[in-house]
Design a protein around this motif. Structure first.
Motif, PDB file in Angstrom:
ATOM      1  N   ASP A  40      -3.905  -0.616  14.591  1.00 32.64           N
ATOM      2  CA  ASP A  40      -4.047   0.741  15.115  1.00 32.64           C
ATOM      3  C   ASP A  40      -5.171   1.506  14.424  1.00 32.64           C
ATOM      4  O   ASP A  40      -5.960   2.196  15.070  1.00 32.64           O
ATOM      5  CB  ASP A  40      -2.705   1.480  14.924  1.00 32.64           C
ATOM      6  N   GLY A  44      11.271   0.260   7.150  1.00 29.23           N
ATOM      7  CA  GLY A  44      10.275   1.202   6.679  1.00 29.23           C
ATOM      8  C   GLY A  44      10.793   2.625   6.690  1.00 29.23           C
ATOM      9  O   GLY A  44      10.458   3.426   5.830  1.00 29.23           O
ATOM     10  N   THR A  83      -4.688   8.765  10.220  1.00 27.95           N
ATOM     11  CA  THR A  83      -3.348   8.465  10.732  1.00 27.95           C
ATOM     12  C   THR A  83      -3.450   7.362  11.788  1.00 27.95           C
ATOM     13  O   THR A  83      -4.505   7.149  12.354  1.00 27.95           O
ATOM     14  CB  THR A  83      -2.725   9.712  11.392  1.00 27.95           C
ATOM     15  N   ALA A  84      -2.340   6.683  12.045  1.00 27.60           N
ATOM     16  CA  ALA A  84      -2.302   5.649  13.078  1.00 27.60           C
ATOM     17  C   ALA A  84      -1.726   6.260  14.360  1.00 27.60           C
ATOM     18  O   ALA A  84      -0.554   6.616  14.392  1.00 27.60           O
ATOM     19  CB  ALA A  84      -1.453   4.470  12.625  1.00 27.60           C
ATOM     20  N   MET A 100       0.053  13.103   3.937  1.00 28.66           N
ATOM     21  CA  MET A 100       0.186  11.672   3.645  1.00 28.66           C
ATOM     22  C   MET A 100      -0.639  11.268   2.428  1.00 28.66           C
ATOM     23  O   MET A 100      -0.256  10.382   1.668  1.00 28.66           O
ATOM     24  CB  MET A 100      -0.237  10.848   4.863  1.00 28.66           C
ATOM     25  N   ILE A 111       4.402   4.617   5.744  1.00 21.48           N
ATOM     26  CA  ILE A 111       3.262   3.865   5.218  1.00 21.48           C
ATOM     27  C   ILE A 111       2.686   4.590   4.004  1.00 21.48           C
ATOM     28  O   ILE A 111       2.395   3.991   2.973  1.00 21.48           O
ATOM     29  CB  ILE A 111       2.185   3.694   6.307  1.00 21.48           C
ATOM     30  N   ALA A 112       2.557   5.918   4.130  1.00 21.49           N
ATOM     31  CA  ALA A 112       2.011   6.707   3.019  1.00 21.49           C
ATOM     32  C   ALA A 112       2.933   6.645   1.807  1.00 21.49           C
ATOM     33  O   ALA A 112       2.478   6.567   0.674  1.00 21.49           O
ATOM     34  CB  ALA A 112       1.797   8.147   3.458  1.00 21.49           C
ATOM     35  N   GLU A 121       6.814   6.912  10.958  1.00 23.72           N
ATOM     36  CA  GLU A 121       6.268   5.613  10.554  1.00 23.72           C
ATOM     37  C   GLU A 121       4.989   5.790   9.736  1.00 23.72           C
ATOM     38  O   GLU A 121       4.753   5.085   8.753  1.00 23.72           O
ATOM     39  CB  GLU A 121       6.000   4.745  11.789  1.00 23.72           C
ATOM     40  N   ASN A 122       4.152   6.743  10.155  1.00 19.63           N
ATOM     41  CA  ASN A 122       2.950   7.051   9.376  1.00 19.63           C
ATOM     42  C   ASN A 122       3.314   7.485   7.957  1.00 19.63           C
ATOM     43  O   ASN A 122       2.704   7.052   6.984  1.00 19.63           O
ATOM     44  CB  ASN A 122       2.131   8.146  10.066  1.00 19.63           C
ATOM     45  N   ASP A 135       8.676  -2.372   6.221  1.00 15.32           N
ATOM     46  CA  ASP A 135       7.452  -1.882   5.582  1.00 15.32           C
ATOM     47  C   ASP A 135       6.260  -2.773   5.930  1.00 15.32           C
ATOM     48  O   ASP A 135       5.191  -2.290   6.276  1.00 15.32           O
ATOM     49  CB  ASP A 135       7.634  -1.849   4.052  1.00 15.32           C
ATOM     50  N   ARG A 159       4.814  -4.440  -0.476  1.00 11.54           N
ATOM     51  CA  ARG A 159       5.575  -4.208   0.746  1.00 11.54           C
ATOM     52  C   ARG A 159       6.759  -5.141   0.838  1.00 11.54           C
ATOM     53  O   ARG A 159       6.646  -6.329   0.553  1.00 11.54           O
ATOM     54  CB  ARG A 159       4.701  -4.399   1.986  1.00 11.54           C
ATOM     55  N   ALA A 195       4.750   4.256   0.865  1.00  9.73           N
ATOM     56  CA  ALA A 195       4.688   2.941   0.206  1.00  9.73           C
ATOM     57  C   ALA A 195       3.337   2.710  -0.463  1.00  9.73           C
ATOM     58  O   ALA A 195       3.050   1.589  -0.883  1.00  9.73           O
ATOM     59  CB  ALA A 195       4.955   1.838   1.231  1.00  9.73           C
ATOM     60  N   ARG A 196       2.525   3.752  -0.567  1.00 11.85           N
ATOM     61  CA  ARG A 196       1.182   3.634  -1.131  1.00 11.85           C
ATOM     62  C   ARG A 196       1.154   2.813  -2.414  1.00 11.85           C
ATOM     63  O   ARG A 196       1.865   3.095  -3.369  1.00 11.85           O
ATOM     64  CB  ARG A 196       0.643   5.034  -1.442  1.00 11.85           C
TER      65      ARG A 196
END
Lengths: 265, 310
Positions: free
Chosen positions: B173, A118, A93-94, A161, A105-106, A101-102, B163, A113, A108-109
């Motif tokens: 990060d 997001g 994770t970030a 995620m 991101i997952a 937000e994490n 995104d 993009r 949009a795997r």
């Protein structure tokens, strides 16, 4: 689903430190199989995981996922097919980004993009629903930075995620090893629940013999870069850790299994 | 407020764009990028050359942005594909740009005195000074600058929440994590460095038009000024969210200019400015660390044991 054919990987080839990490490994994994992998240090477990994820490329041999030859694909190209949870709870994770937000991101795997937001309300609804499954109260903390969560919570989030976009293959790399027994059990339970829910094809490396025998429906033991035991579901159900050690000795012609980190219970 | 302080606010806003650019690399990507000194002068050089050639100043500034992006992309490719250390990659581009900038300008200094620039347009708007009870708080120019900088800030806020923006932030990060989700971190690093240097070049283009000339040496020390603005801004105005920190960074830039103006008024020599800049950065970097150390000791003494989030 996953087909590994004749994969060979040597580190430091041609030097005194030459180490054959994987020696002509063949492995066929059927859709929906949940494989647990054990083996001593240096047996090639991590290399096998990295070869599957694309973090390392094999010297020879080929890898195909779902009929596609991915042997030369890089890690980010395979990511659309593979979900992965690492041993280190901090790795998946970030920390300076929020839970939502994490998750975005997952979500949009493997997709291209775009320049759209997001996180939107529709996605938030989905995230809340998914987070509820973890039973950690995270569904009410979407805007909390992940760095504020405990190791167990972060690992639960990493697991979510890695899985909620239903990857073709889920790789679990000793993902409970860094947690205390109570949290580890929680992650074990969540793993079984999530794998069952999405019928995910899963490969899990573990140092815990009980975990290896109780979870999943096929067990592999690696030694010196090769698969020395491949135990099907029916046989695995009847085995105890002692039986596993005996099977190792038989397979290795009397050599005893030595590994300090191994947990018999 | 006196004239020097009014000027400091205008400059602070103008250098706020530089600070936003430096923030993108230094904080978001977690890459120290020294291209800035070169791309700042590049922006000034390109804009000045185009304006002298008869271009519309808005177009000239936009071209400066694009050319700045290219400079950043060059550093990015050196760093990610060529595996050159980030600091070294930036230094190499910066040094190369010095010659490039001289080529563009044809000489070391290009005056813009009788040209139509963004400043001419700004003044033509005729926005009155903000005067409250006889004290001028903001000049008309500063108000226009503030609007311009805030618009850029909002665009960056928006971008960092798309995104692609999320990927950029995750690249700084936790690169291992973002790669496992299918993002090519080489690409996100190159995009981030491009945008950053594009903004820096806009800042340089804006300064050249504001001060009435572009100079080949105008970029020297800009990276340190950018860092000073980012760090001072974060310390003074907080960094809890993207929206807040981008505002803080602009605020930091203004505070930095005010400190410099006050130092000059106090009788310091202009040649001491670089030393003062370095001192501001050192203080802003080290004081929070010391303060945190003291604070932590107190917390340990008062609250025994840790808190667990679970």
């Amino acid at each position: 689903m996953l087909n590994i054919a004749g994969v060979h990987k040597v580190f430091n080839a041609g030097t005194v430190n030459e180490k054959i990490a994987l020696n002509n490994v063949r492995l066929q994994v059927k859709s929906g199989e949940f494989i647990t992998v054990i083996g001593s240090n240096g047996a090639g477990k991590s290399t096998l995981m990295n070869i599957i994820s694309g973090g390392m490329l094999p010297d020879t041999g080929s890898i195909s996922i779902d009929g596609k030859d991915v042997t030369r694909w890089g890690e980010h190209q395979r990511a659309g097919l593979i979900g992965r949870v690492f041993q280190d709870p901090m790795a998946g994770t970030a920390p300076n980004m929020t839970i939502e937000e994490n998750l975005a991101i997952a979500l949009a795997r493997g997709e291209k993009r775009k320049l759209s937001f997001g996180v939107n309300n529709q996605k938030r609804e989905l995230f809340r629903e998914q987070l509820k499954l973890l039973d950690q109260g995270l569904e009410n903390r979407l805007k909390t930075k992940v760095g504020f969560l405990s190791g167990g919570q972060r690992q639960a989030l990493s697991l979510l995620m890695a899985t909620f976009t239903e990857p073709k293959i889920l790789l679990l790399d000793e993902h409970t090893a860094a947690l205390d027994p109570k949290r580890a059990q929680l992650i074990v339970d969540l793993t079984e629940k999530i794998v069952e829910r999405h019928k995910l094809t899963t490969i899990m490396v573990t140092h815990n013999m009980d975990q290896a025998l109780n979870m999943g429906n096929r067990l592999l033991m690696l030694h010196d870069g090769g698969i020395i035991l491949d135990i099907p579901d029916e046989k695995k159900r009847t085995m105890k850790p002692q039986d596993l050690l005996k099977a190792f000795e038989t397979a290795r012609g009397g050599e005893t299994f030595s590994e300090d980190r191994f947990l018999l219970t | 407020m006196n004239l020097a302080l009014m000027g400091a606010i205008e400059q602070g806003l103008l250098f706020g764009i530089l600070a936003l650019g430096v923030y993108l690399t230094f904080r978001i990507l977690n890459v120290p990028d020294l291209t800035v000194d070169g791309s700042f002068a590049l922006g000034g050089a390109v804009a000045a050359k185009l304006i002298i050639g008869g271009s519309n100043p808005f177009l000239a500034t936009a071209v400066a942005f694009v050319v700045g992006c290219l400079a950043g992309a060059f550093t990015g490719v050196l760093h990610t594909k060529g595996k050159v250390n980030a600091l070294l990659a930036g230094i190499l581009t910066m040094i190369a740009l010095y010659s490039v900038n001289l080529r563009i300008m044809g000489k070391a200094n290009l005056p813009l005195l009788r040209e139509e620039t963004l400043l001419t347009y700004t003044k033509a708007l005729g926005i009155p000074n903000l005067v409250i009870s006889g004290v001028t708080l903001l000049t008309g120019v500063a108000i226009v600058f503030a609007v311009g900088v805030l618009i850029l800030k909002l665009i960056i806020d928006w971008f960092l929440h798309t995104d692609l923006g999320l990927d950029l932030r995750a690249t700084g990060d936790n690169p291992k994590m973002i790669r496992s989700f299918g993002v090519n971190t080489d690409s996100t690093t190159i995009i981030g460095l491009s945008l950053s240097n594009g903004l820096v070049a806009v800042s340089g283009a804006w300064l050249a038009q504001f001060q009435g000339f572009a100079d080949v040496g105008m970029g020297i020390g800009m990276i340190v000024i950018g860092l000073a603005s980012v760090i001072v801004g974060e310390v003074l105005f907080g960094s809890s969210s993207i929206f807040r920190v981008t505002l803080a960074v602009i605020g930091g830039s203004i505070v930095y200019r005010l400190v410099i103006a006050l130092a000059l008024q106090a009788g310091l020599d202009p040649s001491d400015l670089k030393l003062i800049t370095a001192l501001i950065v050192i203080v802003a970097l080290t004081v929070p660390t010391f303060a945190k150390g003291i604070w932590k000791k107190q917390v340990v003494r008062t609250v025994k044991g840790g808190t667990d989030g679970a």
